[in-house]
Structure formats: C-alpha cells, structure tokens
Write an enzyme that holds these catalytic residues in place. Structure first.
Site, PDB file in Angstrom:
ATOM      1  N   TYR A 100     -29.777  12.850 105.895  1.00  0.00           N
ATOM      2  CA  TYR A 100     -31.108  12.841 106.515  1.00  0.00           C
ATOM      3  C   TYR A 100     -31.435  11.487 107.118  1.00  0.00           C
ATOM      4  CZ  TYR A 100     -32.135  17.533 105.007  1.00  0.00           C
ATOM      5  OH  TYR A 100     -32.111  18.873 104.875  1.00  0.00           O
ATOM      6  N   ASP A 245     -16.014  24.972  76.107  1.00  0.00           N
ATOM      7  CA  ASP A 245     -15.792  26.374  75.796  1.00  0.00           C
ATOM      8  C   ASP A 245     -14.296  26.644  75.775  1.00  0.00           C
ATOM      9  OD1 ASP A 245     -18.407  27.175  75.535  1.00  0.00           O
ATOM     10  OD2 ASP A 245     -18.621  27.802  77.643  1.00  0.00           O
TER      11      ASP A 245
END
Lengths: 363, 530
Positions: A100, A245
C-alpha cells in the site's frame, strides 16, 4: 550471527553499501546493476551440512540497461529505501503495508505478489531476512517463561522485562525479535503448535515443572518465531523440543523449525538444526491408545510430498512417515484428554511430556 | 465510302436510342457523366500536349417551367484549342474515329464529350456554344448542334473576334436536364480523386448552389505525354485491319505490315508471312475475306513479335503519385510503385500502385471494407469498386505478412492502370476486368509497395520502441538516483542525463554489487534471465 548483536546495525550497513554501489555506478556513467542469487527452483538445493535448503551459485543480473530489468531494479531499491527509513525511524511494516505504501509513488507494483518479490530479492541480495529491515509478518505466536530481555526499540530502551510477567504469554513481535536476550533460568524450550494447549500448559506451570520456556507457534511457525527459537538455541544454548498434533502437518511444522522452508532458502539463520520433534509421533499411537481419526485424502497427498523431500530420508523421519502410511491414522494433542484424571491434572502434562522428554534424553 | 457514312449515322443514332448503355441512364447519372466527360476531354487537350491543366467548370440551374430540372454547364480549359476548320466536326458530329494509331488517352476519340452535348440537345433542346482559340490573334465562337439523322453539324452562328486576352483553349456551354442533388457526391468525389492523380492540374468547380471546389496546382512537374505509336500486331481486329488496308490498298503485304505496325520491320514481316503461308508480295486489296480472317488470327497469335512499345503510355510516375496521395489523404506513410510496361493482347499497359497508411486515414468502419482509389488512364473510377480487379487482388493477399490487419488498419490503396486500351468490364468505364496479365501486375505492384510499407512500419515501431525505452529508463533511473542517494547517505544525486544521452559506458561486471560468495564471471549461467 554474533551473540546479542543488533541486527538493525547490520541491515543499515548492508543497505548503505547497496546504495553506495548503485550511486557510484551511476556517477561513473554506467547503468547500475546488481547480481542477485537466483531464487528459481533449479537453484534451490538441500544442504545436508546446514540441514536446510539453500540457494546454489546461480546469479541473476538485474541491469538498468535492460528495459525489462529497470523496473524491478528500481522496485528493489525502493524496498531498500523503505527498509532504511524503517530502521532509521524505528518503525515496522508488513508485506501488505509495503504494497500500500508503494501507491504513494509511481513505482508500479501491479500486485502485492510483485512487491513481495522485490522484498524477497532484497533478502536474497543482502542475504538477510526482511525482519532485519523491519518488515515483519503480522504477529503470530507467543512466548512464556523465565527469560529476561532488554528491548532495543526506541522508548523501551534499556528496560528489562521478564517474560513470565504476562499470564497469556508475550506476543512474538518485532521488538522481541531484536531484543537482547539477557538471562534465563530455563534449560530448554518447548514449542507448541496450538495456542489452547500453550495456555493450558502455562496454567499447569509446565515452565516450572520442566524448567522450560514455552513458545506458541500457532500452526506453522512464523519467521519471527523461528528466528526467536534459533536465538534461544544459539545464544542461550537451550535445546528445543517441538510438540504438535500427530499428523503429517505436525511433522512438517517441526521440520520447518529444524531445517527451514523452501520459501526462505535464500536466507540462512532462521532454522534450528538441533531442535527435536517431541511428539505426538505416529509411533506413539499404539503405545498410548488414544482416540484417532483416519487420514484423509489431503493427508495422504501431503504424506507423498513429504516422502519425496530429502530431509525425510533420515532414519527417524522415515520411520515416522512409514508409520503414518502403515496406520493410515492421525490424532490430535487433545486426544490425550481422554485419559485425564481431572481437569487440573492432564495426561499430556503429567505423563506424555515427561515420558517423551525422558525418551529424548532431555531429563 | 458508303459504309463509313452508314457507320456515322449509326453512332449518333445508336447513342440516341441507347444512352443508358453508355452511362447516361438517369438524370443524375447523366449529370455526373457530362461533367466527367467534358473534364476528361479538357485534360487530354492539356497534359497530352505538355500544358499544365487549368480546368474550370460551372454548373448552374436554369429556370424552367417545371418537370425535370435543367442545368447550364460551362467548362473552360487552357488546352491546345481546336483549329477553326475542325470545330464543326469536333463538336457537331459524332465520330467513330479515324486514326489508326495508338496512344493513351482518357477517352477514346472524344466520344464521351460529344455524347454529353448530344444529351443536352436531346433533353433540353439545347445548342452548344463553343469558343476556342489556339492562342493566335483570333478567337472563334460557334453555336451548333448535330443532325442526329445524318450525323452532320448544324451551324447556327459563327463569330470571329480579336483574341485580346490571348485566350488559348476551349470554352463549351450548353443546357441539359439533370439532377445535381443526387449527382453531387459523385461529382465532388470525382474532382477530389482527379486532384489526387493530377497534382499538376488546377481544378475549379462551382456547383449550382454556388459552392466552390478548388484544387490548386501543387507541382509543375508533369509526366511525359504519350507518344503516338502504330498498333501492335497482337492487338488488331478485323475492322481495324480492313480500315488500314482501305487506306493503303495497293501496297504489298510485307510493306503494309512493316509500314503500319509497330515492332514489325521488313524482315519480321517476311518471316511472319512465310511462316503463315502468305505471299509477302501480294497486294493487300487482293486478299479474300477468308485470307483476311486468317491474317488477323495469325497476327494476334504470332509469338515472335517484340512486346508493344510503351512510349505510347504516360504513367503518373512515383514522385507525382506520392505528391497527389500526400496532398489529399495526408497519411503518415506513402509507398508507391510503378511497374515496368507489360502487354495484354498487343495492348501495352503499366500498373502504378500507392499505399497510404496512418495519419489522417481512418481505419475501415466495418470489416471487409477496403479504402481503394482506382484510376485508369488518369481518370478516377467511382462505381462498382468491389467488382474491380484491384479489389480482388487486395483481398486475396495475406496481409499478416506485411504487418497489416486489413480490417483494422488505417490504410488506403491507390491503383492506376494506364493502357492504350484499359480492359474495362462495361461500356460505362466503371471497373477493370480481371485479365490475367493485368491482375498479375497489380498483384506484384501491391506486394512490392506492401514490402516497402512493412519496412517503414517496423522502422517506426523500432523508433517508437527506442522512445518508449528512453522514457521508461528515465523514469526508473531518476528514482534509482534518488533512492541510492538516500541509501548512500549522500546529498547530491548522480547525473542520469549523461547516462541516457550517451547510453552508458561499456559494462564492466566488476562494478556491480559484490555479493558474498560471488562466483567468477564465467559462471553467470543465468545472465539476463529473471
């Protein structure tokens, strides 16, 4: 990287050298050019010694003499200019923000991808991560434990902060990234994939029980988190253990912390080769008899990809991938809750973690 | 001479009964034809004799008592004028033609001009007023008409005066029934295109509404006028041969051929006659009708005559064609080609082609449309362009190979065929037939011009590319100058103007940013790739 040096000073010097080189070339009446290590896939190699992906010897010449190069070269220098400003004014920016900012000037980034590319090029050219010139990802990840740091950010200079002060942990952000690591009583780092488990572990005083600094990576560890993990390992000599996990994704979260990602092959110093995957391993599934799920199509696909990765050829990793393949199962860390005696005494903390740490010789 | 009289009668009468066949088929078409035929006669009287044409036409409405609108036409030229004794026959009698020579002219024997006057006589019962001088002391004025039945001039008045103003040329005036409203566009287009092909002519037209159309002369250069030549044996027909023989009845065949035809000497004549079984010494009047027919066929087909002499042709030439195109189309690029002379059936012809591109030329407003300006013997052809051989050739060319998108490009074509006998498809001289020889020349000419155009277009593309490149370099180099000054913590920016001006000092790799582990130069495998 030297222990506790200010990365910003390195970056400032490198950016100035780049500017002088371009400046002098133009002063001498030549079209300025730079040579950037090629980030093309045919120039990315796995370096077994460094235990990470690195760029090969191929270089790309960006010359202002070539009408196709002149724009990317100007864009690269614009990023460099912004980097210097960020350092000088002690500000930070993100890739998105940078895109930007470019709208202020007629530098013509068509998409954010183009401005991102310019940042990557500058990283490759200076051989340093963009965090060095204060371009950070959005904050992700947190840290908790007995670690005292001294910030280098203006306005916070010289204030010593202990990272046990905040019960939710401290965000791993730009300030922490370049802070001086002053002292710690911890003797290990445990990085956890999940925020909820991280908080749970703080409440169960895992940092005290195991004398550890806890880090929440929130999924795939951000570069800041990886950088911080490396610094804890390198500068304070703390061994690093990673808890994820039990699935191929968790395995790879560990792997990236250990040996980096292909995407940042152009930067060294983000990985921690001595870090270890603490668990949850597929070979633990039968041992602990927790609820499991069948691997889905995406899991199988990812498994095939990982099997092709040279880093997984090593004995330990190969065994783990083979276990996934053999079992066709996966499980979450929360699955250990099925064995909890009470909410305050979890199986994960009381049993699994100490057993695993023992197994890896950490305690 | 009974037969000739019979023909003369026929011609005036024929036109009277068949005016639609020669383009006078409606009041508006007749209006256009009258202007055009008279202008062409005037132009022939000028540039055919090395005179820079100045032709002025005034068309005005004549008050009448209703019915079809009536007009008065006045045309003045600065041509060679007409000798006193020839005036009645030149303007009051429709001639079939009596010259046995070839030369490029706009009209054949001035027939169209006489038909125009006849049309005025038929529709408006108008007499023709002719004023002419050849530039001498006297100027003559005639008032006359044609006796259609006998095809002879009727003279009503004949004045002679001192030529005080040193006038040279012809002034013609008469009335006719017409329709300028409908003819207007074509007439204006006619003058416009005539000005294109004749940049050395000055043309003035004042229309019935008082609007002035004026094309000044833009060059005093003129093409060489055509030289009169004898007919080529390949181009004869039975009628022509009969007439020529009637004028020389007592010569031998060999002498007759060598004296009356171009490219035929005594030796060629003898060889030709022998190989076709004729006695070279036979008197021409002795030939039977059968022998005459056989002779015509043999003359047309004998392969060993040299090709026709092109000096009877007067092409515009590349320079004038270019001038004319530039003046009226204002294109960015003009390429022109004049082909060498060729022949079809004993008729020499030359094809000239121009291609104009860009500038004021607009792209076609719909696909399949082609801007084509056709000329034959320096006259514009305005009707039936999509039936013309030039159009067929343009549409058959693969324009991609010339970097031209025919449906989108701002491109205009100009074709000019000059010949002693333009192969018109119809009596109205509207479009040129696809004779293979002519078609091939047009094809070669257009392709030759197109190749030159492609060179010019890619040269322009390159120049544009260089300009764009400099622009891009300037933009980004000035940014780099600013950025590097900031990074290097200097105050004065490096000078990029000299860099852009001089194109930079020869590159030395050593000056580039030195990277850690920089490999030696010869290992830059990826130089230039990004």
């Amino acid at each position: 990287m030297e222990r506790n040096t200010d990365r910003s000073e390195f970056a400032r010097k490198a950016l100035k050298d780049l500017g002088i080189s371009i400046y002098n070339q133009m002063e001498e009446g030549r079209f300025p050019e730079v040579m950037i290590p090629s980030r093309q896939t045919n120039n990315i190699y796995y370096d077994p010694k460094l235990e990470q992906y690195v760029l090969g010897d191929k270089r790309v010449v960006r010359s202002a003499d070539n009408v196709k190069h002149v724009k990317p070269l100007a864009q690269l220098l614009w990023v460099a200019r912004i980097g210097k400003e960020l350092i000088d004014y002690d500000r930070v920016s993100t890739l998105r923000d940078l895109f930007y900012m470019s709208k202020n000037i007629d530098i013509n980034f068509a998409t954010q991808q183009e401005s991102d590319e310019a940042v990557y090029d500058l990283e490759a050219l200076l051989s340093m991560p963009r965090e060095s010139f204060n371009i950070f990802p959005h904050d992700r990840g947190a840290i908790f434990g007995d670690l005292t740091v001294r910030y280098r950010v203006k306005g916070f200079k010289d204030s010593l902060i202990n990272l046990t002060d905040n019960p939710d942990g401290v965000n791993i952000g730009p300030a922490l990234d370049n802070a001086e690591l002053v002292k710690t009583t911890a003797d290990k780092v445990i990085a956890i994939e999940k925020g909820a488990i991280f908080i749970q572990m703080i409440r169960e005083k895992v940092h005290e029980k195991f004398n550890a600094i806890l880090i929440d990576t929130t999924g795939q560890a951000s570069r800041s988190a990886r950088l911080l993990i490396r610094r804890l390992n390198e500068e304070l000599g703390l061994p690093v253990y990673i808890l994820t996990d039990c699935d191929v994704w968790g395995a790879h979260i560990s792997m990236v912390i250990i040996s980096g990602s292909v995407n940042s092959a152009h930067i060294t110093g983000l990985n921690t080769p001595s870090a270890k995957w603490l668990g949850f391993w597929p070979t633990d599934i039968n041992r602990y008899k927790v609820p499991t799920m069948k691997m889905k199509e995406l899991d199988w696909k990812r498994l095939a990809e990982l099997k092709a990765d040279p880093r997984y050829k090593e004995k330990f990793w190969k065994e783990q991938l083979d276990a996934f393949e053999r079992l066709g199962l996966k499980a979450e860390l929360e699955a250990f809750s099925s064995k909890n005696k009470s909410v305050s005494q979890t199986f994960l903390v009381e049993t699994y973690i100490p057993e695993k740490l023992k197994e890896l010789g950490a305690i | 001479m009974l037969s000739e009289q019979f023909q003369e009668l026929n011609v005036a009468d024929f036109f009277y009964k068949n005016k639609d066949l020669v383009g006078f088929d409606s009041p508006h078409k007749a209006t256009y034809m009258i202007v055009r035929e008279l202008v062409e006669n005037s132009l022939d009287a000028c540039d055919g004799h090395r005179i820079l044409p100045d032709v002025r036409v005034t068309l005005s409405r004549v008050e009448g008592e209703g019915g079809q609108e009536r007009y008065h036409i006045k045309i003045v030229d600065n041509g060679i004028g007409v000798p006193l004794e020839a005036v009645p026959y030149a303007f009051g009698k429709v001639l079939f033609g009596s010259k046995y020579s070839m030369r490029q002219n706009r009209g054949t024997f001035g027939l169209g001009g006489k038909m125009s006057m006849l049309y005025g006589q038929i529709t408006a019962n108008s007499r023709v007023t002719i004023t002419t001088s050849q530039g001498g002391n006297k100027i003559y004025t005639f008032e006359l008409s044609t006796d259609i039945r006998t095809n002879t001039p009727i003279i009503y008045r004949r004045d002679e005066a001192d030529n005080k103003s040193h006038f040279r040329g012809v002034k013609i005036e008469f009335d006719f029934e017409g329709d300028y409203g409908k003819a207007r566009d074509k007439i204006i287009e006619y003058f416009y295109e005539t000005a294109m092909i004749l940049p050395y002519a000055q043309l003035t037209f004042i229309d019935p509404n008082g609007t002035l159309l004026f094309y000044p002369r833009i060059t005093e250069k003129m093409p060489n006028p055509p030289v009169e030549t004898q007919p080529h044996p390949h181009g004869v027909d039975l009628e022509l041969l009969k007439r020529m023989m009637a004028a020389n009845p007592h010569t031998s065949l060999q002498v007759f051929l060598s004296k009356n035809f171009q490219r035929v000497g005594e030796r060629t004549a003898k060889a030709f006659l022998k190989s076709n079984g004729f006695d070279p010494h036979m008197e021409v009047s002795q030939l039977s009708t059968r022998q005459l027919t056989k002779l015509v066929t043999a003359l047309r087909e004998y392969p060993d005559f040299l090709p026709p002499d092109p000096s009877c042709l007067s092409p515009i030439g590349e320079e004038l064609l270019r001038e004319g195109i530039k003046r009226l189309l204002s294109p960015e690029h003009v390429v022109v080609t004049t082909r060498p002379a060729r022949a079809y059936e004993g008729n020499p012809f030359i094809v000239e082609v121009g291609i104009a591109y860009g500038g004021a030329i607009m792209p076609p407003d719909k696909p399949g449309k082609v801007q084509l300006y056709r000329f034959a013997n320096k006259i514009p052809l305005l009707y039936d362009e999509y039936s013309d051989v030039s159009m067929a050739v343009i549409q058959s060319i693969n324009w991609n190979q010339y970097k031209v998108k025919l449906d989108e490009a701002p491109i205009a074509f100009i074709t000019h065929i000059c010949s002693t006998k333009v192969p018109y498809k119809t009596a109205g001289k509207e479009y040129v037939a696809a004779r293979p020889e002519v078609e091939k020349e047009i094809d070669l000419a257009i392709k030759q011009a197109a190749r030159e155009l492609r060179v010019q277009l890619s040269r322009m593309e390159k120049a544009e590319y260089r300009e764009r490149r400099t622009e891009v370099l300037r933009k980004y180099l000035s940014m780099m100058a600013s950025f590097s000054t900031f990074l290097a913590e200097k105050t004065k920016e490096p000078d990029i103007d000299s860099l852009l001006r001089e194109g930079g000092v020869k590159k030395r790799r050593k000056g580039a940013v030195q990277l850690v582990d920089d490999p030696p130069e010869d290992e830059f495998k990826e130089k230039g790739k990004a």
